[in-house]
Enzyme design. Structure first.
Site, short mmCIF file in Angstrom:
data_model
loop_
_atom_site.label_atom_id
_atom_site.label_comp_id
_atom_site.label_asym_id
_atom_site.label_seq_id
_atom_site.Cartn_x
_atom_site.Cartn_y
_atom_site.Cartn_z
CE LYS A 189 -1.86 2.78 2.54
NZ LYS A 189 -1.62 4.14 1.93
N GLY A 242 6.77 4.93 8.69
CA GLY A 242 5.89 6.08 8.87
C GLY A 242 5.95 6.58 10.29
CD GLU A 264 12.89 4.00 8.78
OE1 GLU A 264 12.75 4.94 9.61
OE2 GLU A 264 12.94 4.16 7.57
CB CYS A 298 12.87 8.60 9.06
SG CYS A 298 13.97 7.72 7.96
CD GLU A 395 9.74 12.45 12.33
OE1 GLU A 395 8.61 11.94 12.36
OE2 GLU A 395 10.76 11.84 11.92
P1 NAI Z 1 1.58 7.90 8.43
O1 NAI Z 1 2.35 7.03 9.35
O2 NAI Z 1 0.17 8.18 8.78
O3 NAI Z 1 1.59 7.31 6.93
C1 NAI Z 1 2.53 6.38 6.43
C2 NAI Z 1 1.80 5.26 5.71
O4 NAI Z 1 0.95 4.58 6.63
C3 NAI Z 1 0.88 5.74 4.57
O5 NAI Z 1 0.92 4.80 3.52
C4 NAI Z 1 -0.48 5.74 5.23
O6 NAI Z 1 -1.55 5.60 4.32
C5 NAI Z 1 -0.38 4.52 6.12
N1 NAI Z 1 -1.30 4.51 7.26
C6 NAI Z 1 -1.82 5.56 7.94
N2 NAI Z 1 -2.65 5.15 8.89
C7 NAI Z 1 -2.68 3.80 8.84
C8 NAI Z 1 -3.36 2.80 9.57
N3 NAI Z 1 -4.20 3.09 10.57
N4 NAI Z 1 -3.15 1.50 9.25
C9 NAI Z 1 -2.31 1.18 8.26
N5 NAI Z 1 -1.65 2.08 7.51
C10 NAI Z 1 -1.82 3.38 7.80
O7 NAI Z 1 2.37 9.29 8.29
P2 NAI Z 1 1.80 10.68 7.69
O8 NAI Z 1 0.46 10.94 8.27
O9 NAI Z 1 1.95 10.65 6.22
O10 NAI Z 1 2.86 11.71 8.28
C11 NAI Z 1 2.75 12.17 9.62
C12 NAI Z 1 4.12 12.33 10.23
O11 NAI Z 1 4.74 11.06 10.35
C13 NAI Z 1 5.10 13.17 9.41
O12 NAI Z 1 4.93 14.53 9.63
C14 NAI Z 1 6.40 12.66 9.95
O13 NAI Z 1 6.70 13.30 11.18
C15 NAI Z 1 6.14 11.18 10.21
N6 NAI Z 1 6.59 10.35 9.06
C16 NAI Z 1 7.75 9.63 9.20
C17 NAI Z 1 8.24 8.91 8.13
C18 NAI Z 1 9.50 8.12 8.21
O14 NAI Z 1 10.19 7.99 7.23
N7 NAI Z 1 9.81 7.53 9.35
C19 NAI Z 1 7.58 8.90 6.83
C20 NAI Z 1 6.33 9.63 6.80
C21 NAI Z 1 5.89 10.33 7.89
#
Ligand code: NAI
Ligand code: MG
Length: 491
Positions: A189, A242, A264, A298, A395
């Site tokens: 996904k 994420g 991660e 990240c 972050e």
């Molecule tokens: P997120 O963790 O919500 O999204 C990442 C992925 O998880 C996307 O594909 C999203 O559709 C999916 N996702 C979201 N909710 C889910 C659920 N309940 N079950 C399964 N999959 C789910 O991150 P988001 O909202 O895009 O960004 C928020 C903050 O997270 C950013 O501002 C940043 O601080 C952090 N982040 C960290 C990342 C990293 O590389 N460690 C990458 C992206 C965001």
């Protein structure tokens, strides 16, 4: 391989694939619903993409299950499996300009970065794991009694892979590489902000001959398609990159099926400059360590610790370099920084810039939106930051640097570790003892010494504490896609 160096134009980028990719076919979502993916440089819609949900994840999981349990993938010689992964890497290299342009269109990162950074790293990662496919084996174990005991390393099964938007192609490669090498099948996904390159990679995988059901890609939102992936009983493992809050939801949602999990997550990584450092190198390291990818990394070195005695000289150089950073159209060949990925991230970053000022930090440079179209933000530095300010603890995931100062090493290490994250840490020093002492005492999964953001497909990457668990890349990354089986034979 193409050798084009000039940047393409956004208007010339072709979007061919917008449907779900299930069992080697592009199909609309069962619901017929679609959602818009946006060009963050213009805020205009690029395309409507199929909005996958539980019904589409179910179809993808069934296709992946059949491919895993009985399809040709399962019976394929491991060496041939490796060759297919090499072919995928080669075919991506043949289309490197188009893939890089599509990445820039959907994500906003400068074309020169996607073309010369993300894509080459992704291709290298696939080749690294292609070479592993026929080198996965267990061991023979001496046991008491008259028995032969050995272990087998088997693929974990169907891997559910949920990736973010900051490095869409690279995250797909980090997850496909080890999963395919191990012999798993995949339900991916991609992030709702950036689904296009992953779908194109799926089309390339089909062209080079991956059998039906081995790779499935379902675009959609986290709380629908993502959550359905996590809960699906036919999926054996979730690999997620994420936010830590999402990882906590995934942990709860996966409890009923006890999925194997690797996470991660984010960070607030300390980047430390000692007074004895090569200052010019450290300035560049601080600059790259934070501003790379619009600050959306990240492992961004977002807490810069500078030893007091060099603060003025160091900050003058860093400020000068930061002010010169070119924020512009990501397709322009001299652009160093493009827009943030979407309005939500843009607003989050602007909120922290306001907060930094209201909490009493000094806004040294930047802090404003650039232009009035697209999610561009000036490279921003706060100094006079103290440990408890939210710009030093949270972050931000944008081009906002918090500068803290310190007097002595013990104080610095205590403060550097004072974060619930633990993804990366770096130190700039000419003193080898200080460097190794820091490497041993930093509570982080990666330590860089006199460098920053050095990644290699062979070097494991992952976090301590709230930055996640499990490791990606290297042999550890491969093992995360295997189960160990013990076989005992009476002799
Ligand atoms: P997120 O963790 O919500 O999204 C990442 C992925 O998880 C996307 O594909 C999203 O559709 C999916 N996702 C979201 N909710 C889910 C659920 N309940 N079950 C399964 N999959 C789910 O991150 P988001 O909202 O895009 O960004 C928020 C903050 O997270 C950013 O501002 C940043 O601080 C952090 N982040 C960290 C990342 C990293 O590389 N460690 C990458 C992206 C965001
Ligand atoms: Mg979210």
């Amino acid at each position: 391989m193409s050798t084009t160096l000039a940047s393409p134009q956004a208007s010339s980028v072709k979007v061919q694939y917008t449907d779900c990719f299930i069992n080697n076919e592009f199909v609309p979502a069962v619901s017929g619903k679609t959602f818009a993916t946006i060009n963050p440089a213009t805020e205009e819609e690029i395309a409507q993409v199929a909005e996958g949900d539980a019904a589409d994840i179910d179809r993808a999981a069934k296709a992946a299950r059949v491919a895993f349990d009985g399809g040709p993938w399962r019976k394929m010689d491991a060496r041939d499996r490796g060759r297919l992964i090499y072919k995928l890497a080669d075919a991506m290299e043949d289309e490197i300009d188009e893939l890089a342009a599509l990445e820039t269109l959907d994500n906003g990162k400068p074309f020169r970065d996607s073309r010369h950074g993300d894509l080459p790293l992704a291709i290298d990662c696939l080749r690294y794991y292609a070479g592993y496919a026929d080198k996965i084996h267990g061991s023979v174990i001496p046991v008491r009694g008259n028995y032969l005991c050995y272990t087998r390393r088997e693929p974990v099964g169907v891997a559910g892979q949920i990736i973010p938007w900051n490095f869409p192609v690279l995250m797909a490669a980090w997850k496909w590489g080890p999963a395919l090498a191990a012999g798993c099948t995949i339900v991916m996904k991609p992030a709702e902000q950036t689904p296009l390159t992953c779908l194109r990679m799926a089309a390339i995988a089909r062209e080079v001959g991956f059998p039906d059901g081995v790779i499935n890609v379902v675009p959609g939102f986290g709380f629908t398609a993502g959550a359905a992936t996590v809960k699906h009983p036919m999926i054996d493992k979730i690999a997620f990159t994420g936010e830590h809050i999402t990882a906590q939801t995934i942990t709860r949602d996966s409890a009923a099926t006890l999925k194997r999990l690797t996470f991660e997550l984010g960070g607030k990584s300390p980047n430390v400059v000692m007074a004895d450092a090569d200052l010019d190198a450290a300035v560049k390291g601080a600059y790259i360590g934070l501003y790379l990818n619009q600050g959306q990394c990240c492992c961004a070195g977002s807490r810069l610790f500078v030893q007091e005695s060099i603060e003025d000289e160091f900050m003058a150089k860093l400020e000068k370099m930061t002010r010169a950073r070119k924020v512009d159209d990501p397709f322009a060949s001299d652009t160093e920084q493009g827009p943030q990925v979407d309005e939500k991230q843009f607003n989050k970053i602007m909120h922290y810039i306001d907060k930094g000022q209201s909490e009493g930090a000094n806004l040294l440079t930047g802090g404003k939106r650039v232009g009035d179209r697209g999610y561009f933000i000036e490279p921003t530095i706060f100094n006079n930051v103290s440990d408890e300010m939210s710009i030093a603890t949270d972050e931000i995931f944008g081009p906002v640097l918090s500068v803290l100062t310190f007097k002595d090493t013990d104080e610095m290490i205590r403060r550097a570790n004072q974060t619930f994250y633990g993804l990366a840490a770096a130190i700039w020093t000419r003193d080898i003892s200080k460097a190794h002492d820091f490497a041993a005492r930093a509570r982080a999964g990666t330590v860089w010494i006199n460098c920053y953001d050095v990644f290699d497909a062979a070097a494991p990457f992952g976090g301590f504490k709230m930055s996640g668990y499990g490791r990606e890349l290297g042999e550890e990354g491969l093992k995360a896609y295997t189960e160990s089986k013990t076989v005992t034979i009476a002799l």
